[in-house]
Design a protein around this motif. Structure first.
Motif, short mmCIF file in Angstrom:
data_model
loop_
_atom_site.label_atom_id
_atom_site.label_comp_id
_atom_site.label_asym_id
_atom_site.label_seq_id
_atom_site.Cartn_x
_atom_site.Cartn_y
_atom_site.Cartn_z
N ALA A 1 0.82 -1.21 0.00
CA ALA A 1 0.00 0.00 0.00
C ALA A 1 0.85 1.26 0.00
CB ALA A 1 -0.93 0.00 1.21
N ARG A 2 1.89 1.26 0.79
CA ARG A 2 2.70 2.47 0.96
C ARG A 2 3.39 2.82 -0.35
NH1 ARG A 2 7.92 3.43 1.91
NH2 ARG A 2 8.50 5.23 3.16
N GLY B 1 1.08 3.93 -3.19
CA GLY B 1 0.71 5.34 -3.05
C GLY B 1 1.83 6.25 -3.52
N GLU B 2 3.06 5.90 -3.12
CA GLU B 2 4.20 6.71 -3.54
C GLU B 2 4.34 6.69 -5.06
OE1 GLU B 2 6.12 8.67 -1.61
OE2 GLU B 2 4.76 8.12 0.01
N LEU C 1 1.92 6.16 -7.32
CA LEU C 1 0.87 6.97 -7.92
C LEU C 1 1.22 8.45 -7.86
CD1 LEU C 1 -2.37 5.25 -6.58
CD2 LEU C 1 -1.50 5.23 -8.92
N ARG C 2 1.74 8.86 -6.73
CA ARG C 2 2.13 10.26 -6.59
C ARG C 2 3.25 10.61 -7.55
NH1 ARG C 2 4.47 12.51 -1.99
NH2 ARG C 2 3.55 14.48 -2.49
N THR D 1 2.39 11.17 -11.14
CA THR D 1 1.50 12.28 -11.48
C THR D 1 2.07 13.63 -11.02
OG1 THR D 1 0.32 11.83 -9.43
CG2 THR D 1 -0.61 10.93 -11.43
N MET D 2 3.28 13.63 -10.52
CA MET D 2 3.83 14.86 -9.96
C MET D 2 4.65 15.63 -10.97
SD MET D 2 5.43 14.34 -6.27
CE MET D 2 5.13 15.77 -5.31
N ASP E 1 7.82 19.97 -7.97
CA ASP E 1 7.22 19.65 -6.67
C ASP E 1 7.99 18.52 -5.99
OD1 ASP E 1 5.23 21.54 -6.81
OD2 ASP E 1 3.86 20.22 -7.87
N GLU F 1 10.01 18.85 -2.40
CA GLU F 1 9.73 18.04 -1.22
C GLU F 1 11.02 17.54 -0.57
OE1 GLU F 1 7.11 14.77 -1.83
OE2 GLU F 1 5.35 16.08 -1.93
N PRO G 1 2.76 18.76 -14.07
CA PRO G 1 2.61 17.39 -13.60
C PRO G 1 3.06 16.42 -14.71
CG PRO G 1 0.65 18.66 -13.09
CD PRO G 1 1.52 19.54 -13.94
N ASN H 1 4.33 18.42 3.46
CA ASN H 1 4.50 18.54 2.01
C ASN H 1 3.20 18.70 1.23
OD1 ASN H 1 7.28 18.53 1.84
ND2 ASN H 1 7.43 16.31 1.75
N ASP I 1 -1.71 14.18 -7.94
CA ASP I 1 -0.89 13.54 -6.91
C ASP I 1 -1.43 13.81 -5.51
OD1 ASP I 1 -0.21 16.20 -7.35
OD2 ASP I 1 1.70 15.97 -6.35
N ILE J 1 -4.65 9.06 -2.41
CA ILE J 1 -3.49 9.79 -1.88
C ILE J 1 -3.86 11.23 -1.52
CG2 ILE J 1 -1.55 8.43 -2.69
CD1 ILE J 1 -1.56 9.89 -5.27
N ASN K 1 -0.19 10.43 0.83
CA ASN K 1 -0.12 8.97 0.85
C ASN K 1 -0.29 8.45 2.28
OD1 ASN K 1 0.25 6.37 -0.03
ND2 ASN K 1 2.49 6.49 -0.01
N LEU K 2 -1.05 7.40 2.43
CA LEU K 2 -1.33 6.72 3.71
C LEU K 2 -2.19 7.57 4.66
CD1 LEU K 2 2.02 4.91 4.54
CD2 LEU K 2 0.08 4.08 3.22
#
Lengths: 545, 509
Positions: A171-172, A175-176, A178-179, A182-183, A187, A191, A217, B313, B458, B463, B467-468
């Motif tokens: 899951a973690r 998610g990373e 997917l981000r 699309t980033m 950005d 971060e 993006p 963030n 994003d 998300i 995320n999480l």
């Protein structure tokens, strides 16, 4: 080798992907002819002597993405391919400083700490994140992208593979991922890092070759696209092909010809011939006609479909989709013959990073402003440049003591705006000269005495790239690397399996999944699909005939 | 000392909805609002000017049902407004539902293409709405009850996509992630049409139409049929209705009670403390404030370093200002018939104009030629208010939002409006310039951002906001986010509050 009237497969265009497709098919025992419009082969992977004694890799200039499976399958080292990794790179500033990038992790950490100790720590997280994404994506490069709208077993199978891989991330990480996909690279870097120069240095790979800015993006993916290659197993490493990028094409051609393939240069395809909705061969510009049940086009999809196929044999929807395929020129190139190595006053003597990729952009906003210029049809006032002097590592590129410099320029529009009109025609000698002047000014930030060393300079705008190599609008990836044109959407939704609605016509260039860069993956994947679909149908005779 | 089952922080749209949903399921709920009135950001007003949100286009029907005002129980009618794309040459274009024509009644050559596009977007929007109407999946084992529910939900969405048919499904999967600029210009070369759609795609966002992902925002906006409505009595009436619904459901509503701390014991929330030192106790706290301020209320020590970093963030750069103009009389817009004066008036003459307006915002400057959405809620009134939304006015303006900067924004807005109504600036008697910094000051929303967190790909779905953190619960047990920063996001939609309430109920049974 003499030409015959009939072949199993004709490949249109002798770029690295066309040659890859051809070499795989020849190895499978098929009779393959490659036709090329230029008198030389290689497409955008070429070495050319445009100034006596100097070899220019005048389009693509560095190598990393070429899939090692292809190098191995086609025995490329045996045919002379040697890739020499280069070490690091640097970004120079207007106030006479620099940030150096080293492949040695500890050296890089110390260099980053010189600007920001926090960034030195953050780099650990950053490089891990990038590396995870590289590992995730690499297995997909030599597989087909499934059509989500199809229920064919192959598509379902590939879809299941995708789901399995995604599920395997947990899951973690999912998610990373997917981000990340699309980033914007801006950005993503914000971060992690606080220093402008470090961010500017790392951001470059996110925009090379695209019509996007560092804040758009999807540019994080473009960065990944430049990192997912490897040299000798070193993921993300880049190198020079000894003898220039043409060495890759030459090795592919040699591998192809050793297995009985034929290359015909000097005459491009005029028309892809059809009968009853099926390909029958090609007619060349010089009037020759060759027959084959299968044609694989290394040309980009727009050029292939809109210029060389009779529109009436294709569905209207498909032609419209091709017409709307986004393929925007955004980069130019300077190739420079230098009488000797110029001075880089900011750098220590013989610094290793002078042998790598050098830049002169200092912040993300500066890079984004370069993009804003491009949007309105001008080349960037302060372009991002990626310059290298490969002759320091590869002495075959220039006479002893002299050097060859390659300068990639982002952004330069294809449809230059001049006096209220936007067109590729506007790129005349005066405009090219003016752009070169802008770029040389930018180079002077790093090496102020560059002008004293220039013996010869080739200036290539996107318009030249289109005219000479045939890439529509001079887009180096044969189509924008945006979500709507990647994976199952590349090149056209429903045709990500390298096929077209015209039976027997395949797309084997970078317009197809997984896209551009001197990677060879589209070529290899197209060959696999051709073999699977066409040999099963018994249309190709091979040597047996 | 008072004890409740649940405390909701903030009486904005989502806070009120969350409270009402929970109370209707038998929980005792206390809603605490820092301000003296309810309504949060949407209802934000300055003296008697119009509210920050002047139109409503996606108040969700499930939300209405779950707060007891479903179907005919919704107390008032909202009028669907046509949209007018204003043109400097007076050849304005009217988009009414999916019908397109010139303001003078003549036919527009791209009317069919535009209607088709709007219908397509609405159809896609209908699909995305289904995703919005439930908490995003994740976290539960696929064999558990919750897991099965999620699978069913995902399957239903998949089936919906499949039912589009092969070619439409492919088109959907392609445009979903593409950029509005190319997508619109492929179909509609007329700047008046491409401009307003591009403007809608980026409204309230820190992005320009050329950025990938903006078609998604456009589709999202169309998720509730695409109608833009002006509620009778304005936004204030909607807020009052929601707060009455919450009260009717049994919520205790306290205004003027800013929460300064979320109390915890043994990593479990126990209640809150207000600025006056009063403590209210509950086992669950739902916060409609943004994630970072919420985390601060609870104490950052409840969050591991990774969660803290993720929360820090979250991008929330407000880019949109509200300029309310009191006019001496209704303005005259050459070429616009009087009956259209009450429409949604958009000045976005081309997609390129919108992109160019965005450029300065990237570098911390305001647009010199902004995109403006203007509404005259009551044109027939004496001294009517013209309510305008001006984009882009970034929250991180270089030099800060000084009075001089606000004056500059006002003058830019007037100059832009003068392009379509030269006499309008002379009519202005009074002006309210509500910039992102003021919105942040009044509501606590980071960057004065409409959605508390940028609605970019994003930061959406599983998300959102990070995320999480996509399942509403964060930090200590019993703490939930229920504001616009959570899935599916802001506007006067109410789904974030409703979904969070459902999640909180699931956790307690």
């Amino acid at each position: 080798m003499t030409l015959k009237p009939d072949y199993d497969v004709i490949v249109a265009g002798a770029g690295h992907n066309g040659l890859t497709t051809a070499a795989y098919l020849a190895r499978a025992g098929l009779q393959v002819l490659v036709v090329e419009k230029n008198d030389w082969i290689g497409g955008a992977a070429v070495s050319r002597e445009l100034h006596p004694g100097w070899t220019y890799s005048n389009c693509s200039y560095v190598c990393s993405l070429l899939r090692r499976e292809i190098v191995r399958d086609l025995d490329l080292p045996k045919y002379g391919l040697q890739v020499i990794p280069y070490e690091g790179g640097a970004s120079f500033t207007r106030d006479g400083n620099y940030f150096a990038y080293y492949s040695d992790h500890d050296a890089l950490r110390r260099e980053m700490a010189r600007y920001s100790p926090r960034d030195a720590d953050a780099y650990q997280r950053y490089s891990q994140a990038i590396m995870r994404q590289c590992r995730f994506i690499r297995p997909f490069l030599l597989r087909d992208a499934p059509d989500p709208a199809s229920l064919r077993p192959r598509d379902l199978g590939e879809m299941a593979y995708l789901v399995k891989k995604a599920h395997g991330l947990g899951a973690r990480e999912l998610g990373e991922t997917l981000r990340f996909w699309t980033m914007s690279i801006g950005d993503f870097l914000n971060e992690h890092f606080e220093n402008d120069l470090i961010k500017a240095h790392l951001a470059g790979s996110g925009i090379i070759g695209t019509g996007l800015g560092v804040y758009s993006p999807g540019t994080a993916y473009v960065l990944l696209h430049h990192y997912m290659g490897d040299i000798d197993g070193g993921i993300g490493a880049w190198g020079f092909a000894r003898g220039g990028m043409g060495a890759i094409s030459a090795a592919l051609a040699a591998s192809f010809e050793t297995h009985g393939g034929t290359i015909h240069t000097g005459a491009g395809v005029a028309e892809i011939l059809t009968q009853n909705g099926r390909v029958t061969g090609v007619a060349l510009e010089d009037g020759k006609v060759f027959n084959a049940p299968v044609v694989a086009s290394n040309m980009d999809i727009k050029r292939t479909i809109l210029r060389h196929v009779d529109r009436d044999v294709l569905p209207e929807d498909y032609v419209r989709a091709v017409d709307r395929f986004k393929i925007r020129g955004s980069s130019a190139k300077l190739n420079i013959a230098l009488d000797s190595l110029p001075q880089f006053p900011a750098a220590p003597d013989h610094a290793s990073f002078l042998r790598g990729d050098m830049h002169t952009s200092e912040s993300l906003p500066e890079l984004e402003r370069a993009y804003d210029d491009w949007k309105i049809g001008r080349w960037s006032e302060k372009p991002y440049i990626d310059m290298l002097i490969p002759s320091q590592i590869d002495p075959t590129m220039a006479p002893p003591g002299s050097h060859m410099m390659t300068v990639f320029v982002q952004y330069a529009p294809y449809d230059l705006a001049v006096g209220g009109t936007r067109s590729g025609e506007n790129w005349d000698e005066a405009q090219r000269k003016a752009m070169a002047e802008t770029v040389v000014n930018q180079i002077e930030i790093a090496c102020p005495d560059i002008r004293n060393h220039i013996l010869h300079m080739e200036v290539r705008s996107p318009a030249e790239l289109e005219r000479e190599v045939g890439l529509t609008e001079g887009n180096i990836f044969q189509g924008e690397l945006t979500f709507d044109q990647l994976f199952f959407n590349r090149p056209i939704p429903g045709y990500s399996d390298y096929s077209t609605p015209l039976k027997g016509l395949y797309i084997c260039g970078s317009s197809a999944h997984p896209g551009g860069g001197v990677m060879g993956a589209p070529g290899a994947n197209a060959a696999r699909n051709i073999l699977r679909r066409e040999t099963r149908a018994g249309r190709m005779k091979g040597y047996a005939a | 000392m008072s004890q409740f089952d649940t405390i909701v922080i903030g009486a904005g749209v989502n806070g009120l909805v969350a409270g009402a949903v929970l109370a209707r399921r038998g929980k005792s709920v206390c809603i605490l609002e820092q301000g003296d009135t309810v309504g949060g950001m949407a209802g934000l007003t300055s003296s008697d000017g119009p509210a920050l949100a002047h139109l409503i286009y996606n108040l969700n029907s499930r939300v209405r049902r779950d707060i007891g005002l479903g179907g005919k129980d919704w107390p008032f009618k909202s009028k669907a407004l046509p949209t007018v794309s204003l043109s400097e040459d007076g050849k304005h274009v009217v988009v009414d539902g999916a019908a397109v024509r010139f303001a003078d009644g003549s036919d527009h050559p791209q009317a069919t293409a535009c209607s088709d596009l709007i219908r397509r977007l609405t159809r896609y929007g209908d699909l995305l709405r289904q995703l919005a109407e439930a908490p995003p999946p994740g976290g539960d084992s696929p064999v558990s009850r919750a897991g099965l529910k999620q699978l069913w939900w995902l399957g239903r969405f998949g089936l919906g996509v499949k039912r589009l048919g092969k070619s439409e499904m492919r088109a959907f999967l392609q445009v979903l992630l593409s950029n509005a600029y190319d997508f619109i210009l492929d179909e509609l070369p007329d700047g008046r049409l491409s401009g307003i759609l591009a403007a809608d795609a980026v409204r309230g966002a820190a992005t320009g139409p050329r950025s990938p992902g903006t078609v998604f925002s456009l589709i999202y906006r169309m998720g509730h049929g695409g109608d833009v409505t002006l509620p009778q009595g304005g936004t204030a009436a909607v807020m009052e209705t929601l707060s009455n619904a919450a009260k009717q459901a049994g919520c205790t509503l306290k205004t003027g009670a800013p929460v300064v701390r979320i109390l915890t014991d043994n990593d479990h929330v126990t209640g809150i403390e207000t600025a006056s030192g009063d403590r209210v106790y509950a086992k669950q706290v739902l916060s409609s404030v943004a994630p970072l301020p919420t985390a601060r209320l609870a104490g950052l020590h409840h969050f591991d370093i990774e969660a803290t970093r993720r929360i820090r963030n979250i991008r929330a750069r407000g880019t949109t200002a509200k300029v309310n103009l009191r006019l001496s009389r209704a303005p005259v817009i050459p070429g616009l018939p009087g009956n259209l004066l009450g429409a949604r008036l958009l000045f976005a003459p081309s997609a390129d104009y919108v992109e160019q307006a965005f450029n300065p915002a990237k570098y911390g400057d305001m647009s010199s030629a902004p995109v403006i959405e203007a509404v005259l809620p009551a044109p027939q009134m004496d001294r009517p208010w013209l309510s305008t939304i001006v984009q882009y006015a970034p929250s991180d303006l270089s030099g800060g939002w000084t009075d001089a900067a606000r004056e500059e924004l006002l003058q830019t807005t007037l100059a832009t409006l003068a392009r379509i109504s030269p006499t309008l600036p002379e009519l202005v008697e009074e002006a309210q310039v509500i910039t992102p910094d003021l919105i942040e000051q009044a509501t606590g929303a980071p960057g004065g951002h409409w959605h508390h967190a940028e609605m970019s790909l994003d930061q959406l779905l599983t998300i959102r906001p990070a995320n999480l953190l996509g399942r509403y619960a964060i930090g200590p047990k019993g703490l939930f986010l229920c504001g616009a920063a959570t899935h599916p996001g802001g506007d006067i939609m109410g789904l974030s509050g409703r979904n969070a309430a459902l999640m909180a109920l699931e956790k307690t049974g």
